[in-house]
Design a protein around this motif. Structure first.
Motif, PDB file in Angstrom:
ATOM      1  N   THR A 140       3.686  -9.913  18.847  1.00 29.58           N
ATOM      2  CA  THR A 140       4.100  -9.907  17.667  1.00 29.58           C
ATOM      3  C   THR A 140       3.035 -10.437  16.542  1.00 29.58           C
ATOM      4  O   THR A 140       2.986  -9.680  15.546  1.00 29.58           O
ATOM      5  CB  THR A 140       5.285 -10.934  17.725  1.00 29.58           C
ATOM      6  N   VAL A 141       2.256 -11.341  16.574  1.00 31.55           N
ATOM      7  CA  VAL A 141       1.163 -12.028  15.692  1.00 31.55           C
ATOM      8  C   VAL A 141       0.059 -10.494  15.642  1.00 31.55           C
ATOM      9  O   VAL A 141      -0.192 -10.451  14.785  1.00 31.55           O
ATOM     10  CB  VAL A 141       0.487 -12.895  16.468  1.00 31.55           C
ATOM     11  N   ALA A 142      -0.141 -10.062  16.732  1.00 31.60           N
ATOM     12  CA  ALA A 142      -1.307  -8.822  16.866  1.00 31.60           C
ATOM     13  C   ALA A 142      -0.417  -7.672  15.615  1.00 31.60           C
ATOM     14  O   ALA A 142      -1.234  -7.089  15.028  1.00 31.60           O
ATOM     15  CB  ALA A 142      -1.388  -8.440  18.130  1.00 31.60           C
ATOM     16  N   ALA A 143       0.795  -7.346  15.719  1.00 27.58           N
ATOM     17  CA  ALA A 143       1.435  -6.211  15.100  1.00 27.58           C
ATOM     18  C   ALA A 143       1.468  -6.669  13.614  1.00 27.58           C
ATOM     19  O   ALA A 143       1.097  -5.742  12.826  1.00 27.58           O
ATOM     20  CB  ALA A 143       2.791  -6.194  15.435  1.00 27.58           C
ATOM     21  N   VAL A 144       1.842  -7.985  13.284  1.00 28.01           N
ATOM     22  CA  VAL A 144       1.850  -8.358  12.007  1.00 28.01           C
ATOM     23  C   VAL A 144       0.532  -8.538  11.243  1.00 28.01           C
ATOM     24  O   VAL A 144       0.189  -7.990  10.246  1.00 28.01           O
ATOM     25  CB  VAL A 144       2.663  -9.643  11.945  1.00 28.01           C
ATOM     26  N   LEU A 145      -0.445  -9.030  11.861  1.00 31.64           N
ATOM     27  CA  LEU A 145      -1.848  -9.418  11.502  1.00 31.64           C
ATOM     28  C   LEU A 145      -2.611  -8.068  11.267  1.00 31.64           C
ATOM     29  O   LEU A 145      -3.308  -7.590  10.298  1.00 31.64           O
ATOM     30  CB  LEU A 145      -2.844 -10.153  12.266  1.00 31.64           C
ATOM     31  N   GLY A 146      -2.407  -7.228  12.323  1.00 30.53           N
ATOM     32  CA  GLY A 146      -2.891  -5.601  12.140  1.00 30.53           C
ATOM     33  C   GLY A 146      -2.353  -4.839  11.032  1.00 30.53           C
ATOM     34  O   GLY A 146      -3.156  -4.386  10.344  1.00 30.53           O
ATOM     35  N   SER A 147      -1.026  -5.103  10.623  1.00 32.74           N
ATOM     36  CA  SER A 147      -0.448  -4.395   9.485  1.00 32.74           C
ATOM     37  C   SER A 147      -1.063  -5.082   8.223  1.00 32.74           C
ATOM     38  O   SER A 147      -1.511  -4.268   7.249  1.00 32.74           O
ATOM     39  CB  SER A 147       1.145  -4.494   9.404  1.00 32.74           C
ATOM     40  N   PHE A 148      -1.273  -6.343   8.294  1.00 33.74           N
ATOM     41  CA  PHE A 148      -1.869  -7.049   7.062  1.00 33.74           C
ATOM     42  C   PHE A 148      -3.013  -6.692   6.752  1.00 33.74           C
ATOM     43  O   PHE A 148      -3.332  -6.367   5.619  1.00 33.74           O
ATOM     44  CB  PHE A 148      -1.624  -8.529   7.202  1.00 33.74           C
ATOM     45  N   ARG A 149      -3.991  -6.544   7.540  1.00 34.60           N
ATOM     46  CA  ARG A 149      -5.472  -6.393   7.334  1.00 34.60           C
ATOM     47  C   ARG A 149      -5.641  -4.811   6.963  1.00 34.60           C
ATOM     48  O   ARG A 149      -6.495  -4.502   6.248  1.00 34.60           O
ATOM     49  CB  ARG A 149      -6.154  -6.518   8.585  1.00 34.60           C
ATOM     50  N   GLU A 150      -4.723  -3.969   7.079  1.00 35.32           N
ATOM     51  CA  GLU A 150      -4.583  -2.717   6.619  1.00 35.32           C
ATOM     52  C   GLU A 150      -4.195  -2.437   5.380  1.00 35.32           C
ATOM     53  O   GLU A 150      -4.595  -1.885   4.339  1.00 35.32           O
ATOM     54  CB  GLU A 150      -4.210  -1.641   7.515  1.00 35.32           C
ATOM     55  N   ALA A 151      -2.941  -3.101   5.033  1.00 40.05           N
ATOM     56  CA  ALA A 151      -2.112  -3.077   3.956  1.00 40.05           C
ATOM     57  C   ALA A 151      -2.655  -3.750   2.894  1.00 40.05           C
ATOM     58  O   ALA A 151      -2.478  -3.173   1.649  1.00 40.05           O
ATOM     59  CB  ALA A 151      -0.521  -3.539   4.092  1.00 40.05           C
ATOM     60  N   VAL A 152      -3.449  -4.861   2.871  1.00 43.99           N
ATOM     61  CA  VAL A 152      -3.798  -5.368   1.657  1.00 43.99           C
ATOM     62  C   VAL A 152      -4.889  -4.575   0.902  1.00 43.99           C
ATOM     63  O   VAL A 152      -5.068  -4.834  -0.231  1.00 43.99           O
ATOM     64  CB  VAL A 152      -4.591  -6.928   2.095  1.00 43.99           C
ATOM     65  N   HIS A 153      -5.641  -3.744   1.624  1.00 50.63           N
ATOM     66  CA  HIS A 153      -6.601  -3.074   1.002  1.00 50.63           C
ATOM     67  C   HIS A 153      -5.982  -1.593   0.461  1.00 50.63           C
ATOM     68  O   HIS A 153      -6.721  -1.163  -0.631  1.00 50.63           O
ATOM     69  CB  HIS A 153      -7.642  -2.571   1.894  1.00 50.63           C
ATOM     70  N   ASP A 154      -4.805  -1.172   1.077  1.00 48.43           N
ATOM     71  CA  ASP A 154      -4.396   0.148   0.585  1.00 48.43           C
ATOM     72  C   ASP A 154      -3.177  -0.051  -0.529  1.00 48.43           C
ATOM     73  O   ASP A 154      -3.057   0.836  -1.489  1.00 48.43           O
ATOM     74  CB  ASP A 154      -3.469   0.449   1.700  1.00 48.43           C
ATOM     75  N   GLU A 155      -2.713  -1.235  -0.591  1.00 45.80           N
ATOM     76  CA  GLU A 155      -1.384  -1.267  -1.333  1.00 45.80           C
ATOM     77  C   GLU A 155      -1.644  -2.133  -2.590  1.00 45.80           C
ATOM     78  O   GLU A 155      -2.026  -3.539  -2.369  1.00 45.80           O
ATOM     79  CB  GLU A 155      -0.084  -1.917  -0.808  1.00 45.80           C
ATOM     80  N   PRO A 156      -1.725  -1.653  -3.813  1.00 40.06           N
ATOM     81  CA  PRO A 156      -1.654  -2.562  -4.967  1.00 40.06           C
ATOM     82  C   PRO A 156      -0.860  -3.720  -5.204  1.00 40.06           C
ATOM     83  O   PRO A 156      -1.238  -4.455  -6.100  1.00 40.06           O
ATOM     84  CB  PRO A 156      -1.982  -1.469  -6.270  1.00 40.06           C
ATOM     85  N   ASP A 157       0.369  -3.242  -4.799  1.00 40.55           N
ATOM     86  CA  ASP A 157       1.441  -4.148  -5.032  1.00 40.55           C
ATOM     87  C   ASP A 157       1.852  -5.092  -3.869  1.00 40.55           C
ATOM     88  O   ASP A 157       1.855  -4.602  -2.689  1.00 40.55           O
ATOM     89  CB  ASP A 157       2.846  -3.287  -5.395  1.00 40.55           C
ATOM     90  N   LEU A 158       1.995  -6.319  -4.154  1.00 42.03           N
ATOM     91  CA  LEU A 158       2.310  -7.310  -2.951  1.00 42.03           C
ATOM     92  C   LEU A 158       3.667  -7.029  -2.266  1.00 42.03           C
ATOM     93  O   LEU A 158       3.666  -7.096  -1.051  1.00 42.03           O
ATOM     94  CB  LEU A 158       2.197  -8.643  -3.676  1.00 42.03           C
TER      95      LEU A 158
END
Length: 357
Positions: A140-158
């Motif tokens: 579960t940690v891997a799924a959440v962190l993997g998504s965070f590391r991609e989304a923070v660069h792609d999404e301007p809105d938090l």
């Protein structure tokens, strides 16, 4: 091919030594005349021989199990380090320090997660706590962190970053439920109903302005001079997993992180820690003691908190613990009138941080 050949002698030794000891005991029983005598001395010798054989077998099995346990710990530690990779000591003008402590000293895998990444939208940080620990929690940690590391660069809105994390978690839980119950052949409606993750998302802009989204996680503490207070007191959203997120998410504005101020993010294992009398650990009191050190750096804050907490619990915390400290050491830019002489002077200076506790 080399690895396979290298492991063959070890397996042969592991099987051959017990067989040799067993063959020794059988040979003694069948061929030694002393083993067939009924006298007290013969019985003592026979008992000693079988006792020695049994002891040797037990020692051999114990050593084999210890070797296997060390190997498993090494693999788990490597996996945990790959997930919670060491953070740099400085990220876009912020000094950073983080550490994680497992409640089970024999385990290297916990359910806490954190990450700090500099993006074009500002420095974005996440702190989370997965229910449970072990291999399932690590997935579960891997799924959440993997998504965070991609989304923070792609999404301007938090808010959209949080939605990406929620979808990644739901997808992971569905896949895990299918793997655990493959015979049903159906898509589970509620794959792991008891699974949830508390998540705190922070964004620190270039001007120091903090915005946050909180899903069931403790609010961090803001350290400004000798003042220690929660960053916010608003009620958080429910944890990710059991309940759907609102369609529209408005990040909470928490004010600026001024130069010299620090944020301390933590998991609930810190405040849930108890001493021998059952008293809870006082994190605000420990932070007040931490800011009295000179110089105040994320590393000194982290070291002081862990020392105080382990002393409170006598080295035996009941839950996993993660701490993340962010300090604003950016030099404020002072504007001077056109044609004015002189240069701006930084408001504060700080020594270079170390990379260890």
């Amino acid at each position: 091919m080399f690895r396979i050949k290298g492991r063959v002698p070890r397996k042969v030794l592991a099987l051959g030594l017990p067989m040799a000891w067993g063959a020794t005991a059988i040979t003694y029983k069948l061929t030694c005349p002393l083993a067939h005598e009924g006298g007290l001395g013969a019985r003592v010798v026979t008992s000693a021989v079988f006792f020695a054989v049994g002891t040797a077998l037990i020692v051999h099995v114990r050593q084999a199990l210890l070797r296997e346990l060390r190997h498993v710990r090494e693999v788990a530690g490597a996996a945990q380090s790959a997930l919670l990779r060491p953070l740099p000591s400085r990220i876009d003008g912020l000094n950073v320090a983080a550490a994680q402590l497992s409640a089970d000293r024999s385990a290297c895998v916990g359910g806490d997660l954190y990450e700090v990444i500099a993006t074009e939208h500002g420095v974005r940080a996440v702190m989370g706590d997965v229910r449970g620990h072990g291999i399932a929690a690590m997935g579960t940690v891997a799924a959440v962190l993997g998504s965070f590391r991609e989304a923070v660069h792609d999404e301007p809105d938090l808010g959209r970053v949080l939605h990406r994390l929620d979808r990644a978690l739901a997808r992971h839980l569905r896949e895990r439920a299918r793997d655990e119950h493959p015979s049903s052949g159906l898509e589970p409606d509620s794959p792991v109903a008891e699974e949830f993750v508390t998540v705190l998302l922070l964004q620190i802009g270039r001007d120091g302005e903090i915005t946050a989204l909180n899903c069931g996680h403790p609010w961090p503490y803001l350290l400004s001079g000798t003042t220690v207070e929660p960053l916010a007191r608003a009620d958080p959203l429910p944890p990710l997993g059991p309940f759907p997120l609102p369609t529209e998410l408005t990040p909470l504005r928490c004010g600026p992180l001024l130069p010299g101020d620090s944020l301390v993010l933590y998991t609930d294992g810190v405040e849930d820690a108890r001493d021998a009398r059952g008293q809870f650990f006082s994190l605000p009191a420990a932070l007040i003691g931490a800011v009295r050190h000179d110089p105040i750096t994320p590393q000194t804050i982290l070291r002081t908190l862990f020392t105080t907490l382990l002393r409170h619990t006598r080295g035996r915390p009941a839950d996993d613990i993660a701490l993340l400290v962010l300090r604003n050491d950016r030099t404020p830019v002072q504007c001077t009138p056109l044609g004015a002489r002189g240069t701006a002077r930084p408001a504060a200076t700080n020594p270079q941080p170390t990379n260890h506790l």
